[in-house]
Design an enzyme around this catalytic site. Sequence first.
Site, PDB file in Angstrom:
ATOM      1  CB  SER A   4      39.725  35.505  39.872  1.00  0.00           C
ATOM      2  OG  SER A   4      39.811  34.921  41.153  1.00  0.00           O
ATOM      3  CD  GLU A  58      41.536  38.885  33.303  1.00  0.00           C
ATOM      4  OE1 GLU A  58      42.615  39.487  33.271  1.00  0.00           O
ATOM      5  OE2 GLU A  58      41.165  38.219  34.290  1.00  0.00           O
ATOM      6  CG  ASN A  89      41.826  39.166  40.260  1.00  0.00           C
ATOM      7  OD1 ASN A  89      41.385  40.134  40.848  1.00  0.00           O
ATOM      8  ND2 ASN A  89      41.046  38.195  39.818  1.00  0.00           N
ATOM      9  CG  HIS A 130      38.324  36.203  35.538  1.00  0.00           C
ATOM     10  ND1 HIS A 130      39.269  37.164  35.829  1.00  0.00           N
ATOM     11  CD2 HIS A 130      37.490  36.146  36.621  1.00  0.00           C
ATOM     12  CE1 HIS A 130      39.014  37.666  37.030  1.00  0.00           C
ATOM     13  NE2 HIS A 130      37.950  37.068  37.521  1.00  0.00           N
TER      14      HIS A 130
END
Length: 270
Positions: A106, A139, A177, A127
């Site tokens: 992440s 992602e 994130n 991700h």
Amino acid sequence: MGSGIAQTAAQSGMDVLVYDIASNALQKSDAEVGKSLDRLIKKEVLNQKQKEEVLKKIKYTTQFDDLKSCDLCIEAVTENETLKLEIFKKLDATVKSETILASNTSSISITKIGSVTKRPDKVVGMHFMNPVPLMKLVEGIRGLATSSETFDRTKELAKKMGKTFVEARDFPGFIVNRILMPMINEAIYALYEGVAQPEAIDSAMKLGTNQPMGPLALGDFIGLDTCLAIMNVLHDGLGDSKYRPCPLLIKYVEAGWLGKKSGRGFYKYN
């Protein structure tokens, strides 16, 4: 995360092999997949026969060498850079030369992960969001050496799994994130500085910004150790003080108050 990825891939018709060093972790994974499929049956998304077909497509092993025939390996261990690099070195030496190696990291650099292998062109970031069977986003992160062929194949695989694939540059935290973790960290600062109690902070964010879960409850759900690891990657990688982990977050992790998985975080769990 690994269980969710395995379930989603199997539901898409793929044969899946789940590896873990501990047999009890594999037993837990098998049970979690079964419970997840049962929830889908209750929602009338699947029927019992389809559940059984999905379960047949998932095998489990504690033998690393069993992975050598896989066409794609998705690493989903904890957000620990040293551990991830060790795993990719071992995968590179074990699997077929044409196998794609993907990381569910992440926040950690895909370029750095690829650099410890002899196939950086076949290393990619994939991700997933938690819970994987329900969350639509993946992602996709292209490392400096990731080939277009590898990236395109990964994108097609994500689509086959029913996901929306969004490309992110290989910067710390990627998209989600990079934005989400500072929000959670700021919520922890608000608690740390006495702005409000956890329930008030979460209620304000849920009702005031229409979020389904407050930031402190979300931190507990993700795991406070994972939140801290990502904030450290952001702080170290971007060098900006706005990414400094809140001292209260550090203390909670030191105390073993990691959130839902440990039974205590900003809230207590049975």
